[in-house]
Structures are given as C-alpha cells and as structure tokens.
Design a protein around this motif. Structure first.
Motif, PDB file in Angstrom:
ATOM      1  N   GLU A  66       0.827  -1.203   0.000  1.00 47.04           N
ATOM      2  CA  GLU A  66       0.000   0.000   0.000  1.00 47.04           C
ATOM      3  C   GLU A  66       0.864   1.257   0.000  1.00 47.04           C
ATOM      4  N   ALA A  90      -0.951   1.863   6.973  1.00 45.77           N
ATOM      5  CA  ALA A  90      -1.409   0.702   6.207  1.00 45.77           C
ATOM      6  C   ALA A  90      -1.543  -0.538   7.090  1.00 45.77           C
ATOM      7  N   LEU A  96      -7.494  -3.243   3.335  1.00 46.19           N
ATOM      8  CA  LEU A  96      -6.342  -2.981   2.490  1.00 46.19           C
ATOM      9  C   LEU A  96      -6.387  -3.744   1.176  1.00 46.19           C
ATOM     10  N   VAL A 100      -6.281  -1.593  -2.308  1.00 46.60           N
ATOM     11  CA  VAL A 100      -5.168  -1.653  -3.260  1.00 46.60           C
ATOM     12  C   VAL A 100      -5.616  -2.276  -4.580  1.00 46.60           C
TER      13      VAL A 100
END
Length: 123
Positions: A66, A90, A96, A100
């Motif tokens: 990230e 992150a 996450l 992403v």
C-alpha cells in the motif's frame, strides 16, 4: 522495503495488467444490465487472481504494498520521508486488499513506486 520483494511486486503488477489491461470499460451500466455486470465482474478469474495474490501477502508485505502504491501515485510530500507514516497507517487499514486491488492504475502506481524506492535506496 524490508518485507516485500521486488519479484512479488512484479507479480502483482502483472496480475493487475491482466485484470485491468487496456480494455475500455464502460463507466455507465444500465439498471437492467447491472446484475449481470456485477456477477460477471465478481467471477472474473483475473480479478480473483489479483485479489488472492494480495490477500496471500503477510500483513507487513501488504502494508509495504500500500505504501508503495501511494508513493507511485504521487503521494504529497517527500515520498521516502513519508514511507514510515504510510507503512504504519497501512498496518491498521482494515480493507487494504480491496483498497489496493481496486485501483484501475495499480500496475502503473506500483511501477512508479518501485522506481522511486529503488532510486532512493541507490543514492
């Protein structure tokens, strides 16, 4: 980067290119086609491969991925000075993988981020 290898980043770049590629996607979907479009998108094998590759990373690797993506898309500020802050944030990011993987220009962001990190560590 301490945890994420360049080879893993390159693998994710390739998977992102496979998924997003150069295909032109219509941003407007009629209500009659919405259900079919969602079903088709969720069952897309290239999408699945990208999400699974990111999901399989350790928490530390995900956090570095990230941070790398953020640097690559032009995070404001001195990129490498912000690395630690982005990495720590992150680590706490609950969604996450989707955050992403959902970036249409993920491959480009990661390529740019990798070039920035490599340049900073080479000097």
């Amino acid at each position: 980067m301490q945890f994420l290898t360049s080879s893993k980043v390159n693998e994710i770049i390739q998977l992102a290119n496979n998924y997003y590629g150069n295909e032109s996607r219509s941003e407007i979907i009629g209500s009659k086609e919405l259900g079919d479009a969602v079903t088709k998108e969720l069952s897309n094998p290239a999408r699945h491969a990208l999400y699974e590759a990111i999901k399989s990373l350790t928490p530390q690797e995900k956090a570095e991925l990230e941070a790398l993506m953020l640097i690559g898309r032009g995070y404001d500020g001195d990129d490498m000075d912000a690395w630690g802050t982005m990495y720590e944030a992150a680590l706490m990011h609950k969604d996450l993988v989707h955050y992403v993987a959902s970036k249409k220009y993920l491959a480009k962001y990661l390529e740019n981020g990798l070039a920035t990190v490599n340049a900073a560590t080479a000097s």
